[in-house]
Design a protein around this motif. Structure first.
Motif, PDB file in Angstrom:
ATOM      1  N   ASN A  73      27.487  -1.835 -51.598  1.00  0.00           N
ATOM      2  CA  ASN A  73      27.431  -3.129 -52.293  1.00  0.00           C
ATOM      3  C   ASN A  73      26.470  -4.108 -51.615  1.00  0.00           C
ATOM      4  OD1 ASN A  73      29.280  -2.330 -54.229  1.00  0.00           O
ATOM      5  ND2 ASN A  73      31.054  -3.103 -53.093  1.00  0.00           N
ATOM      6  N   ASP A 103      35.630   5.854 -46.127  1.00  0.00           N
ATOM      7  CA  ASP A 103      35.188   5.842 -47.531  1.00  0.00           C
ATOM      8  C   ASP A 103      35.121   4.416 -48.056  1.00  0.00           C
ATOM      9  OD1 ASP A 103      34.858   8.552 -47.672  1.00  0.00           O
ATOM     10  OD2 ASP A 103      36.832   8.966 -48.539  1.00  0.00           O
ATOM     11  N   ASP A 104      36.107   3.610 -47.676  1.00  0.00           N
ATOM     12  CA  ASP A 104      36.111   2.202 -48.093  1.00  0.00           C
ATOM     13  C   ASP A 104      34.932   1.462 -47.465  1.00  0.00           C
ATOM     14  OD1 ASP A 104      37.483   0.041 -49.494  1.00  0.00           O
ATOM     15  OD2 ASP A 104      37.884  -0.775 -47.496  1.00  0.00           O
ATOM     16  N   PHE A 105      34.636   1.772 -46.203  1.00  0.00           N
ATOM     17  CA  PHE A 105      33.497   1.168 -45.508  1.00  0.00           C
ATOM     18  C   PHE A 105      32.188   1.534 -46.195  1.00  0.00           C
ATOM     19  CE2 PHE A 105      30.515   1.563 -41.719  1.00  0.00           C
ATOM     20  CZ  PHE A 105      30.223   0.208 -41.677  1.00  0.00           C
ATOM     21  N   ARG A 106      32.061   2.806 -46.632  1.00  0.00           N
ATOM     22  CA  ARG A 106      30.877   3.256 -47.330  1.00  0.00           C
ATOM     23  C   ARG A 106      30.648   2.449 -48.621  1.00  0.00           C
ATOM     24  NH1 ARG A 106      32.319   8.041 -48.260  1.00  0.00           N
ATOM     25  NH2 ARG A 106      31.074   9.319 -46.829  1.00  0.00           N
ATOM     26  N   MET A 107      31.707   2.199 -49.365  1.00  0.00           N
ATOM     27  CA  MET A 107      31.583   1.468 -50.629  1.00  0.00           C
ATOM     28  C   MET A 107      31.107   0.034 -50.397  1.00  0.00           C
ATOM     29  SD  MET A 107      32.141   3.649 -52.890  1.00  0.00           S
ATOM     30  CE  MET A 107      32.016   2.477 -54.235  1.00  0.00           C
ATOM     31  N   HIS A 108      31.624  -0.599 -49.362  1.00  0.00           N
ATOM     32  CA  HIS A 108      31.199  -1.973 -49.065  1.00  0.00           C
ATOM     33  C   HIS A 108      29.743  -2.019 -48.601  1.00  0.00           C
ATOM     34  CE1 HIS A 108      35.089  -3.733 -49.737  1.00  0.00           C
ATOM     35  NE2 HIS A 108      35.667  -2.955 -48.839  1.00  0.00           N
ATOM     36  N   HIS A 135      36.211   2.213 -36.062  1.00  0.00           N
ATOM     37  CA  HIS A 135      37.305   2.739 -36.898  1.00  0.00           C
ATOM     38  C   HIS A 135      37.862   4.036 -36.321  1.00  0.00           C
ATOM     39  CE1 HIS A 135      36.927  -0.311 -39.885  1.00  0.00           C
ATOM     40  NE2 HIS A 135      35.719   0.046 -40.281  1.00  0.00           N
ATOM     41  N   ILE A 139      40.060   7.619 -45.344  1.00  0.00           N
ATOM     42  CA  ILE A 139      40.184   6.556 -46.354  1.00  0.00           C
ATOM     43  C   ILE A 139      39.433   5.304 -45.912  1.00  0.00           C
ATOM     44  CG2 ILE A 139      41.820   5.054 -47.561  1.00  0.00           C
ATOM     45  CD1 ILE A 139      43.897   7.331 -47.246  1.00  0.00           C
ATOM     46  N   ILE A 140      39.579   4.954 -44.630  1.00  0.00           N
ATOM     47  CA  ILE A 140      38.930   3.744 -44.113  1.00  0.00           C
ATOM     48  C   ILE A 140      37.408   3.881 -44.152  1.00  0.00           C
ATOM     49  CG2 ILE A 140      38.573   2.365 -42.017  1.00  0.00           C
ATOM     50  CD1 ILE A 140      41.510   2.879 -41.305  1.00  0.00           C
TER      51      ILE A 140
END
Length: 643
Positions: free
Chosen positions: A548, A540-545, A525, A537-538
Motif C-alpha cells: 500500500n 503477510d500483514d506487513f507485506r500488504m501494508h 517480528h 500471519i504477521i
C-alpha cells in the motif's frame, strides 16, 4: 462492398472514450486522496486542499527530490574530508591505538602529503569524481504538491506536529495550540520568569569544569568537548505532541470525516528541546556515568530483546497473573531534592570499575546534576518559563535520573508489600512495568495501594489479566507453547494507534534504506514472535501494508523468505559492543538520486593503493560510502519554536 464510414458516430465514440478515461482518472485520484487522509488528522479550521493531503500523507520523513545544482562540488568537498581521514590513518596507524574516547571531538587536524601510493590514489580518484555523470533529475513531487509544501510552510495560522503515539500528522490551529501550551504552563510544575541570563549560567558551569580539569577529575578530551565558552547559548524551546489517542474512537472517526470539530485540542505531551542550551553537554557527560548504574538495577529492562530473553527463561505455573503498570507523568512529577538525593546516594554507592575517563568527585557530580535540574529555562510563545518540579522531557540525562529515583520508590514499595515473595518476575522500562504474580487479584492490588500512597505526585495505573498482557511492542499470553511446554507465548503487539505510515517508496532515500527498513521490521517480528504460525500471519500483514506504500513484491518477498529461514535464536543474540568494532573508512556525503556510480569510482584505483606494501597493511579493508539525508518534509514544515 466497402463499409461506409460514419464520422459522427466515430466522434461520439472518441468523446465517450475520453470521458471514460477522465472519469477513471478522477476516481483514481479520489482514491489516492482518500488513502492519504488516513495518515492526516486536521483539527484546525483551515481546510486542507487535496494536494496538501497528498503531501502530508507521504509522511514527515519523506524527502523531496533534492536539487542537482553543485552536486559535484559537494562530492569533491566530502572527498577532501575522506582524504584527510586516509592521511590521518596512514600517519597514526603504527602508534598504539587508544580506546575510542566517548566524548571525542573532531580536531580538524590536516596532515601533509604522505607516501606516493596514497597521494596518487587521492589525486586520481579526485579527478575521477570531478567528472562523475549525473542522471536526469526525476521529481517525486508534482508542481501542485511543491506549491502545497510552500503553502503549509508559510501558513502562520496553523501548527503541524506528529502525534504522540503514532505517525499521524496532526494539523492544529495556532491559537488553540498556544492555549493548550499555556494551560499546561499554569500548573505547579512551571513558573514564568524574566528573560534568563544564559551566559551567566554558562560561565558558572565553565568555572566548575575548569576547576575539575585542573584537579585531574576531567581529562583533556572531555574538557574540550564540554568547553562552550566560545559559543552563545540558546534557550530551550517547549513544543507539544498531541495525544490523539485520548480522543474517543467515534469522535476521531467523525473528525476524519469532517462531521464535527473540537472546541479544544487534546492534551499534548510537553517536550523541551535542549539543543545548544548551557546544560546540554553536561547532561550527556553525566548520563555517561549514570547509565551503568541504571543497568545494574534488578528490575532493569534494556529493550524488547532483553525483556524476551528474560521472560523465555521462566516456566511459571498455569494460574499466574500478568500485571502491567504505568507511572503517570514520571519525569515531571518528582521534586528536585529527591532526585538529587537519589542520584547522590546511587553514585556514592556504585561500583566504579576502571574507566577510560576519570570519575568526577561526588560533590562535583551532584553540582552538575543540580545545575541541570534547576536551570531548565525555556521559551514558549515569546515568553520565558522555568520548570520547578521534575526532569525535562527532552534532556539527555532525564531518563537515568528519573530511573534511579523510581527504582528506589519501587524497591521501597516491594519491601512493604507483604506478598512480595509471590512476584515471580518484575521488570521496568522507564515508566512502564511488567510483573508475573503467583497470587490473587486482591493480593496484587495491595502493591498499588502502597504505590499510590507513598508519593506526593506519582500515581500508578495498572491492568491485571490471567491470560494476556501488552508490554513494550510485545503481547505476552498463555497460548499453545504455554500449554505444551510451559513457556510463555510472545508475539508482536500492533498498537491500535498504528496507521502503518511506512516510508513511501519513491522518497529520495538511498536504496539500502528501504531494504534495511524491511529487513529490520521482519527481524523484529521474528524476534518478538515465538510461534511460527502467528509469525506467518504477521509477516503477510506487513507485506500488504508495504504494498500500500508503493513497495513491490520483488523487493519484499525475498527478504520475508530469508527471515523465515533465519533462526530466531540469532535474532535474540546480544549486539556486539560498538566501541569494540574497528572504525571503518567511510566517505560521508549527501545522497542524491542523480549521482551515478559513486562507490565504483571511489574503488577504481584502490588496487593501485594496495600494491604498496605499507598501504596494504594499513588499509586492510575497502572504504564504505555512507549517505547523510537531505531535509525531509518534517524538517521543512515543523519547528519547535512558534513563528
Amino acid at each position: 462492398m466497402a463499409r461506409r464510414f460514419n464520422r459522427k458516430k466515430k466522434e461520439n465514440k472518441c468523446r465517450l472514450r475520453s470521458l471514460n478515461k477522465s472519469a477513471l482518472k478522477q476516481r483514481k485520484q479520489r482514491g489516492v486522496v482518500a488513502n492519504a487522509k488516513k495518515f492526516v488528522l486536521n483539527l484546525s479550521i483551515y481546510t486542507l486542499s487535496n494536494n496538501e493531503y497528498l503531501l502530508l500523507g507521504k509522511g514527515l520523513k519523506y524527502i523531496p527530490t533534492p536539487s542537482n545544482v553543485n552536486v559535484q562540488r559537494q562530492i569533491l568537498k566530502d572527498f577532501d574530508e575522506f582524504s584527510r581521514k586516509l592521511r590521518c590513518k596512514y600517519m597514526f596507524e603504527n602508534k598504539d591505538k587508544p580506546v575510542i574516547h566517548p566524548f571525542r571531538t573532531n580536531t580538524g587536524f590536516k596532515p601533509g602529503p604522505t607516501c606516493n601510493a596514497l597521494e596518487n590514489y587521492i589525486h586520481k580518484t579526485k579527478l575521477e569524481l570531478s567528472s562523475i555523470p549525473l542522471k536526469e533529475r526525476q521529481e517525486n513531487l508534482s508542481i501542485s504538491e511543491r506549491n502545497a509544501l510552500a503553502s503549509l510552510k508559510n501558513n502562520p495560522d496553523i501548527v503541524i506536529k506528529k502525534a504522540d503515539k503514532s505517525n499521524t500528522v496532526v494539523v492544529m490551529d495556532k491559537c488553540k495550540y498556544i492555549k493548550e501550551g499555556l494551560r499546561q504552563l499554569q500548573s505547579k510544575h512551571y513558573i514564568e520568569v524574566e528573560r534568563p541570563n544564559l551566559m551567566n549560567i554558562q560561565n558558572v558551569i565553565q568555572e566548575k569544569l575548569t576547576e575539575m580539569h585542573s584537579n585531574g577529575y576531567l581529562d583533556k578530551e572531555t574538557f574540550r568537548f564540554l568547553n562552550d565558552s566560545k559559543n552563545i547559548p540558546r534557550c530551550g524551546q517547549l513544543y507539544l505532541l498531541p495525544k490523539i489517542h485520548k480522543i474517543k474512537g467515534t469522535v476521531l472517526n467523525a473528525l476524519n470525516d469532517g462531521l464535527c470539530s473540537l472546541k479544544d485540542l487534546p492534551p499534548g505531551r510537553p517536550i523541551i528541546s535542549q539543543c545548544a542550551t548551557p546544560t546540554y553537554k553536561i547532561g550527556a557527560y553525566c548520563d555517561h556515568f549514570l547509565l551503568p548504574i541504571v543497568k545494574k538495577q534488578l528490575t532493569y529492562i534494556k529493550d524488547t530483546t532483553d525483556f524476551i530473553v528474560k521472560l523465555e527463561s521462566l516456566r511459571p505455573p498455569p494460574e499466574v497473573l500478568f500485571v502491567t503498570y504505568d507511572i503517570t507523568s514520571m519525569y515531571t512529577n518528582m521534586e528536585f531534592d529527591e532526585l538529587i538525593t537519589a542520584v547522590k546516594e546511587a553514585y556514592q554507592n556504585a561500583d566504579k570499575p576502571v574507566a577510560d575517563i576519570p570519575y568526577p568527585k561526588v560533590s562535583d557530580f551532584v553540582f552538575l546534576i543540580k545545575t541541570i535540574l534547576e536551570n531548565n529555562y525555556f521559551e514558549f510563545n515569546g515568553k520565558y518559563y522555568k520548570q520547578t518540579i521534575g526532569c525535562a522531557m527532552g534532556s539527555t540525562v532525564s531518563p537515568e535520573v528519573s530511573d534511579i529515583r523510581m527504582y528506589q520508590i519501587t524497591h521501597m514499595i516491594m519491601n512493604q508489600f507483604e506478598h512480595a515473595n509471590k512476584v515471580l518476575f518484575h521488570g521496568r522500562y522507564r515508566d512502564d512495568g511488567f510483573m508475573i504474580f503467583n497470587g490473587t487479584r486482591d493480593e496484587i492490588l495491595k502493591f498499588f495501594e502502597i504505590g499510590n500512597s507513598c508519593h506526593r505526585y506519582l500515581k500508578f495505573t495498572y491492568e491485571i489479566s490471567g491470560e494476556t498482557a501488552n508490554f513494550l511492542d510485545t503481547t505476552v499470553y498463555k497460548g499453545r507453547l504455554f500449554q505444551t511446554e510451559g513457556k510463555l507465548d510472545i508475539k508482536s503487539y500492533i498498537k491500535p494507534t498504528n496507521n502503518f505510515q511506512y516510508l513511501q517508496r519513491n522518497s529520495a532515500h538511498c536504496q539500502s534504506v528501504f531494504k534495511g527498513f524491511i529487513k529490520g521490521e521482519c527481524i523484529r517480528h521474528l524476534r518478538n514472535t515465538n510461534d511460527k504460525q502467528i509469525l506467518e500471519i504477521i509477516l503477510d500483514d506487513f507485506r500488504m501494508h508495504l504494498l500500500n506504500r508503493g513497495y513491490s513484491e520483488t523487493e519484499i518477498n525475498p527478504i520475508i523468505t530469508e527471515t523465515k529461514l533465519l533462526a530466531r535464536s540469532k535474532a535474540l543474540e546480544k549486539q556486539r559492543n560498538k566501541r569494540a568494532i574497528p572504525t571503518p573508512l567511510v566517505m560521508v556525503t549527501k545522497y542524491n538520486p542523480c549521482v551515478k556510480g559513486l562507490k565504483r569510482r571511489l574503488l577504481k584505483y584502490w588496487k593501485d593503493l594496495k600494491s604498496d606494501s605499507d598501504c596494504n597493511q594499513i588499509f586492510d579493508s575497502e572504504p564504505m560510502v555512507a549517505y547523510s539525508k537531505h531535509k525531509n518534509i518534517g524538517d521543512l514544515i515543523i519547528r519547535a519554536r512558534l513563528q
